[in-house]
Scaffold this active site. Structure first.
Site, PDB file in Angstrom:
ATOM      1  N   ARG A 524       2.278  55.766  97.311  1.00  0.00           N
ATOM      2  CA  ARG A 524       3.543  55.105  97.611  1.00  0.00           C
ATOM      3  C   ARG A 524       4.376  54.958  96.361  1.00  0.00           C
ATOM      4  NH1 ARG A 524       2.773  49.436  99.589  1.00  0.00           N
ATOM      5  NH2 ARG A 524       1.232  49.472  97.938  1.00  0.00           N
ATOM      6  N   SER A 585      -5.908  54.070  90.850  1.00  0.00           N
ATOM      7  CA  SER A 585      -7.184  53.487  91.312  1.00  0.00           C
ATOM      8  C   SER A 585      -8.370  54.412  91.069  1.00  0.00           C
ATOM      9  CB  SER A 585      -7.081  53.136  92.791  1.00  0.00           C
ATOM     10  OG  SER A 585      -5.989  52.291  92.982  1.00  0.00           O
ATOM     11  N   ASP A 639      -5.811  49.109  91.292  1.00  0.00           N
ATOM     12  CA  ASP A 639      -5.434  48.311  92.460  1.00  0.00           C
ATOM     13  C   ASP A 639      -6.064  46.917  92.443  1.00  0.00           C
ATOM     14  OD1 ASP A 639      -7.954  49.345  92.789  1.00  0.00           O
ATOM     15  OD2 ASP A 639      -7.684  49.995  94.859  1.00  0.00           O
TER      16      ASP A 639
END
Length: 899
Positions: A524, A585, A639
């Site tokens: 994203r 991540s 994350d």
């Protein structure tokens, strides 16, 4: 007068609907822990959790205590669908007075009968059976059962009143008496009443019977209820047979308006006035009496037997069920009825005979209708609680009213269908429910006990004790300390990577920030506006094709920059150079807030030329190649850190981040003085634990099961991320599948039939666990839908067992996660030198958020392992997006303060 009498014995359909509703209410009352004591329909649990499946085999003893006899049977089942059991039995008359004497004498007599029966049955066989003989005990009195083989007598009835038995465990009394006879190989394994036996004898292979009605001297019904609704037991999985004891329905007055003066007279003359009122309207023990009182009343009104001496009718018990049957089943007109009445001592006219016949038909018709109403209540209740649109069920039926009254079946079916149109019942005649059925109960009990032993054997390696979890907690702490140490870091399985994030948000951050979230096949791009009013965001999701995930690093980062340009163009942000927080991540060695070397790819990525490189630099170089100047990478976070920061904006006590989704990881705020891998002792720094790799050095081998090893060997990174493979959503479904394969091979599931789909790797999705483990009992249709996707035809018992496997695997995952977290909070407590730590964990991840029990199991275990830590959990809203932007915002705030 005759018409009035017949009307009083006929109950309108609307009133039957009301009665059905009352019975359902009373059933619910009887099942509820709070209201059970007040319920008239007792709903007694039988602890019988399955019907026969046709595989039962072996020899089973049955002891049936009857009104004036003891019947002993030896039933042999051959595993042939229970089609042709072999039965030998003998009847022993009870000695006079024994039913009123001492309880010990009664049970000693029963044990002597067993001993004599076995001696005679096996006399021709010189080798007396050395194998253990399981015994089922049919005890037709109201008991409070707490196990299949443990039941306290609540009250005697049917003329029995032996001392020293009420309140005692009757199974124990019988076993003790059997042991006194030196019959050490005979084990009483199940106690039941005749109603349960009736249901069991009607179940054959492929045709389970889940309801039974006994329409005899007494009346009762039992059915398979959803176990979680039987609150008087601790059983929550699957189904349990409930003995309704519906004979007492109406004892609270709900039947007063349909209770006729004839019923009142029968009740008053009975040994228990005011009790078992429903049974007194339907039981064959009472129907003759109802007719007798109706005839006396009609004679007094001169509607029948005018001028005839009816003194004989004043004698209790003179008019029997047999008389009724002979009168109403008579096809040859009035002459036979006249003869029957004359034998009784009456001198009826032809009109008297016709009217007596009408009354007899009305009484028996009403009894049949009331049975149908009770059945309708049970069928509708089953349909509702199973969340079905239509219930199709087999109903076993036994008893004098069923066999003796030809219209009983027709009335039972038609009236129950009118009252419960959503239910389709098929009646099955029972064959010797109290004998053969009792053997079935015993056989099923042994089959389930054997199954339970084997299931426990398969699942026991996945079940962790408290000491197992304490050991994991201690090992995690040990690895954390090693990971923080300058000298020991290289050998630690928990890397304890410094993130260079030294503050959590304080609420003064302002501005527009970009965030990039890369952690899986989708990524994203976000813009986050931080104002005094709070945070607002816009975002877009982009896909990374597999070819790019596994291609070159240059192609991967070029693709990411293309997507950022597309997003900024759509948001009219191309001319702005915005600070960007990059959520990455994957395991990195962070050298600074905006410098991090990729240690290894995970989650299916394998882009070349990236491992060992600074990923921020790779992103900046791609931006240069694309001549994109609209962003400035100020911070790289994973994350987990983003999750902590996002929650830290809402709760200043949030100093731990936890992810439990596709993967798992944790971070927390550590004192700089303890971080040996970074220069400086002042302040604090967020440590990215990378705890997914905990155990990669072999320290967790003792809890790694056969299933975990198989799953590990088939992953793209065998031997790596071993803690993550016990916990995270990416692997739980596959662990469950491996357990199902072993159970199917052991014939514990799916009749031992392995389908090609079940043998396909990763076919069992972790989201299935969430569906299967829903807390309100058993979503049977959903489980069957999942299994039919896997081309598996599952029985109800299969579905229950599948749920247990899923619960075992997900519980272990939650407990291991809690053990890791316990090590973290205890370390923080020690760091702060406090007796009681109060801290918040920001948490994200689909497994934590969507699984119905994971969060509860995690929190409960954490409380147990770290009792001196008061830990709150705050669900993160977009940690990897909003959180990354907040890291950039905090970094910008710090940079501005420095300037």
């Amino acid at each position: 007068q005759i018409q009035r009498a017949l009307r009083s014995l006929s109950i309108p359909l609307e009133r039957l609907h009301i009665m059905k509703g009352h019975m359902i209410q009373d059933m619910c009352k009887g099942l509820s822990r709070q209201t059970h004591a007040q319920a008239k329909v007792r709903m007694l649990p039988t602890y019988l959790c399955s019907t026969p499946n046709g595989t039962e085999k072996g020899s089973f003893l049955v002891v049936e205590l009857c009104q004036s006899q003891v019947r002993i049977l030896l039933v042999t089942l051959f595993g042939d669908g229970n089609m042709s059991p072999h039965m030998v039995y003998k009847i022993f008359d009870l000695p006079e007075g024994i039913t009123q004497g001492e309880g010990e004498a009664l049970f000693d007599f029963i044990a002597q009968c067993v001993s004599q029966f076995l001696a005679e049955t096996f006399s021709s066989d010189t080798s007396k059976p050395e194998e253990r003989l399981p015994l089922g005990f049919v005890f037709p009195f109201t008991c409070q059962q707490t196990q299949l083989d443990k039941a306290e007598l609540l009250s005697w009835s049917k003329g029995f009143n032996c001392s020293g038995v009420v309140g005692e465990d009757v199974v124990k009394l019988l076993q003790t008496a059997i042991n006194r006879q030196q019959l050490c190989h005979v084990d009483v394994v199940a106690l039941m009443n005749d109603t349960v036996g009736t249901m069991m004898t009607c179940s054959t292979e492929g045709r389970p019977c889940e309801v039974a009605i006994v329409a005899d001297k007494g009346s009762n019904c039992c059915f398979m209820a959803e176990a979680y609704l039987v609150e008087t037991t601790d059983e929550t999985s699957g189904r349990m047979c409930v003995n309704t004891e519906w004979g007492c329905f109406g004892d609270d007055g709900t039947l007063n308006d349909v209770f006729t003066p004839y019923d009142e007279s029968v009740d008053v003359e009975s040994y228990n006035p005011g009790e078992k009122r429903f049974e007194k309207m339907v039981g064959t023990l009472y129907l003759g009496e109802i007719v007798r009182h109706a005839l006396i009343a009609l004679a007094a009104e001169k509607a029948i037997f005018v001028g005839v001496n009816i003194a004989v009718l004043k004698e209790k018990g003179v008019f029997t069920m047999q008389h009724i049957m002979d009168i109403i089943n008579n096809e040859d007109g009035i002459s036979d009825v006249k003869r029957i009445l004359e034998v009784l001592g009456l001198q009826p006219t032809e009109r008297d005979c016709g009217r007596v016949q009408q009354i007899c038909r009305a009484v028996v018709g009403r009894a049949s209708t009331l049975h149908a109403t009770g059945l309708a209540a049970i069928l509708s209740y089953m349909c509702q609680t199973r969340d079905l649109e239509t219930l199709m069920v087999n109903v076993g039926v036994e008893g004098e009213l069923y066999t003796g009254y030809p219209r009983f079946e027709e009335i039972l079916m038609s009236v129950s269908r009118l009252l419960s149109p959503e239910c389709m019942a098929t009646l099955l005649p029972s064959k010797d429910g109290s004998g053969r059925g009792a053997a079935m109960v015993t056989a099923v009990a042994l089959r389930l006990a054997a199954l339970r032993r084997e299931v426990n054997e398969v699942l026991s390696p996945l079940r962790l004790s408290r000491s197992d979890l304490e050991k994991v907690q201690a090992l995690m702490r040990q690895e954390m300390d090693q990971g923080l140490g300058k000298e020991t870091n290289a050998n630690a399985s928990v890397r304890m990577l410094p993130t260079y994030v030294s503050h959590t948000p304080d609420g003064t951050e302002r501005g527009d920030f970009l965030a990039l979230d890369l952690g899986g096949t989708n990524f994203r791009v976000l813009v986050v506006h931080v104002t005094e009013e709070g945070i607002s965001m816009a975002s877009e999701i982009y896909v990374i094709p597999a070819a790019i995930m596994q291609g070159t690093g240059e192609a991967l980062f070029d693709h990411i920059i293309d997507c950022i340009i597309d997003f900024q163009t759509k948001q009219n942000l191309v001319t702005d150079t915005l600070p960007l927080g990059f959520t990455f991540s994957f395991p990195c060695k962070q050298m600074g807030l905006d410098k991090a070397l990729l240690l290894t790819w995970t989650k299916g990525f394998s882009a070349s030329g990236c491992v060992g490189q600074d990923v921020v630099q790779l992103l900046r170089e791609a931006a240069r190649r694309k001549q994109h100047l609209g962003m400035q990478v100020v911070a790289l976070v994973n994350d987990t850190v983003g999750t902590m920061m996002a929650c830290g904006y809402d709760d200043p006590k949030c100093e731990i981040g936890l992810i439990v989704g596709t993967g798992t990881n944790a971070c927390y705020m550590e004192e700089m003085k303890n971080v040996g891998t970074v220069e400086g002792d002042q302040g604090r720094m967020c440590i990215n634990m990378e705890w997914g790799a905990f155990g990669d050095n072999g320290c967790l081998d003792h809890i790694f099961t056969h299933f975990d090893k198989v799953v590990d060997e088939t992953t793209i990174n065998p031997g790596k991320q071993r803690f993550e493979k016990l916990i995270s959503g990416m692997y739980l479904g596959e662990i469950v599948r491996q357990v199902l394969l072993v159970m199917t091979e052991k014939q514990l599931l799916f009749q031992g039939k392995l389908t090609p789909k079940l043998q396909t790797r990763d076919i069992f999705k972790t989201k299935f666990l969430s569906t299967i483990e829903v807390s309100n009992g058993l979503a049977l249709r959903q489980i069957r839908a999942i299994l039919s996707e896997l081309e598996i035809d599952a029985s109800f018992e299969d579905s229950v067992l599948l749920r247990e496997v899923c619960q075992t695997v997900s519980l272990r995952a939650a407990q291991l996660c809690a053990a890791g977290l316990a090590a973290v909070v205890e370390k923080m407590r020690e760091n702060q030198g406090v007796d009681q730590l109060s801290v918040t964990v920001g948490v994200d991840g689909t497994l934590y958020k969507l699984h119905p029990r994971f969060s509860d199991n995690l929190q409960k275990t954490l409380k147990d392992l770290a009792p001196n830590c008061n830990v709150s959990f705050l669900l993160s809203e977009d940690g990897s997006g909003k959180g990354a932007a907040l890291v950039a915002a905090v970094a910008s705030r710090a940079a501005n303060a420095m300037e």
